[in-house]
Scaffold this motif. Structure first.
Motif, short mmCIF file in Angstrom:
data_model
loop_
_atom_site.label_atom_id
_atom_site.label_comp_id
_atom_site.label_asym_id
_atom_site.label_seq_id
_atom_site.Cartn_x
_atom_site.Cartn_y
_atom_site.Cartn_z
N GLN A 172 38.35 50.42 67.39
CA GLN A 172 38.53 49.59 66.21
C GLN A 172 37.15 49.76 65.30
O GLN A 172 37.05 50.11 64.27
CB GLN A 172 38.84 48.06 66.39
N ARG A 175 37.12 53.08 63.87
CA ARG A 175 38.13 53.09 62.70
C ARG A 175 37.61 52.40 61.46
O ARG A 175 37.72 52.95 60.38
CB ARG A 175 39.42 52.55 63.18
N GLU A 179 36.85 54.25 57.92
CA GLU A 179 37.84 53.66 56.55
C GLU A 179 36.73 53.43 55.72
O GLU A 179 36.80 53.26 54.71
CB GLU A 179 38.53 52.72 57.06
N LEU A 190 40.58 60.24 60.64
CA LEU A 190 41.32 59.18 61.10
C LEU A 190 42.51 59.79 62.02
O LEU A 190 42.87 59.05 63.02
CB LEU A 190 42.00 58.47 59.97
N LEU A 193 40.83 60.49 65.55
CA LEU A 193 40.83 59.23 65.94
C LEU A 193 41.98 58.64 66.78
O LEU A 193 42.27 58.40 67.96
CB LEU A 193 40.22 58.14 65.21
N GLU A 194 42.94 58.98 65.82
CA GLU A 194 44.53 58.68 66.23
C GLU A 194 45.00 59.29 67.43
O GLU A 194 45.53 58.89 68.24
CB GLU A 194 45.69 58.79 65.12
#
Length: 316
Positions: A172, A175, A179, A190, A193-194
């Motif tokens: 988190q 992320r 962002e 992103l 990371l996903e």
């Protein structure tokens, strides 16, 4: 992540510093370099050729970073791929020849023959670890993950993020850091990371997952465990349960590296792998076992051919 991970040891390779205050020593070091005994890795920094060549590529970059601690200005912090080398994060391409740094709270970028200094694009994310042994300052796992995800192609970013998450980095926080960055590269970061998976055990396994996604193959289960009463569990790299297909990555290191063989001969390792695969194929749910090497991961035709022979569908 609240604490520091178990950092890899500083590689077993001494380095020597040319100090103009000691001209006799400087002349001796340069003479040894001319004789091929030492190698110059940066201005005024020399290493024994034999010891340096025995190291893995990431360890060589780690040695470069450590050898230059005295030349890194107090406010600068080792970052990006140089931080990755110190933290034990793999990188599958050629490691940089210069040490990468970030200057906290500064937005200027500068380069020299020895250093690349990046602008601080995350001033609100200052996470830094400091080594007691030599005072080296390095960006922590989350900050390193953001920097790498924002600057590397997806395949390399996934390899790095898999390892950092496995080491305990907070997904988190990564992320949130991504962002807050500019839009350039953020979507790819992103996505990396996903896609990342802390269960991934090796870089080869990480690359195989990215390739399967590129080909539109089903998403595999990572590190699936097969159990049989009275016998050791078998943990496989990738498992396609709806197809009954196991995908195993065979890095040659387990056959060549004495430490990884735990005293067994290469022949013993091969025999043990054969017995393990025989057991694996005996499970009712296992229909096929695909074995991959590095050459398959870099050769699309070879990888796709193995998937087709195992009747693994591909949409792309």
């Amino acid at each position: 992540m609240t604490g520091s991970p178990a950092f890899p040891a500083v590689p077993d390779c001494p380095w020597f510093v040319v100090n103009d205050d000691h001209p006799d020593l400087a002349r001796r070091l340069r003479a040894r370099a001319r004789a091929g005994e030492l190698r110059r890795i940066a201005h005024g920094r020399y290493v024994p050729v034999d010891a340096f060549d025995r190291l893995r590529p990431e360890q060589r970059h780690h040695v470069l970073v450590r050898s230059l601690v005295d030349r890194i200005r107090p406010r600068f912090v080792v970052s990006h791929l140089s931080a990755a080398a110190v933290l034990g994060v793999p990188f599958l391409r050629e490691w940089p020849r210069r040490v990468h740094l970030v200057r906290p709270q500064e937005d200027a970028r500068t380069t020299s023959a020895t250093f690349v200094v990046h602008a601080d694009l995350s001033p609100e994310m200052p996470g830094i670890w400091r080594f007691r042994t030599d005072g080296l300052r390095v960006t922590n796992s989350e900050r390193t993950a953001v920097d790498l995800a924002m600057t590397l192609p997806m395949l390399d970013g996934v390899v790095a993020l898999d390892r950092l998450l496995r080491l305990g980095a907070d997904g988190q926080r990564i992320r949130d850091g991504i962002e807050r960055r500019s839009t350039r590269g953020r979507r790819r970061a992103l996505r990396s990371l996903e896609f990342a998976d802390p269960a991934a055990d090796t870089p080869g396994e990480s690359v195989a997952r990215v390739r399967l996604d590129e080909y539109g193959a089903p998403t595999p289960v990572t590190q699936h465990r097969f159990q049989e009463r009275g016998l050791p569990d078998i943990v496989v790299d990738l498992w396609l349960p709806e197809l009954g297909v196991v995908i195993e990555f065979d890095g040659e290191v387990k056959y060549r590296d004495r430490a990884m063989r735990a005293g067994a001969s290469a022949e013993d390792v091969v025999i043990a792998e054969k017995h393990r695969e025989d057991r694996l194929r005996a499970f009712d749910e296992v229909r096929q076992v695909i074995r991959l090497g590095w050459s398959d991961l870099w050769n699309e035709a070879a990888f796709r051919g193995k998937l087709r022979r195992a009747h693994v569908p591909m949409r792309h």
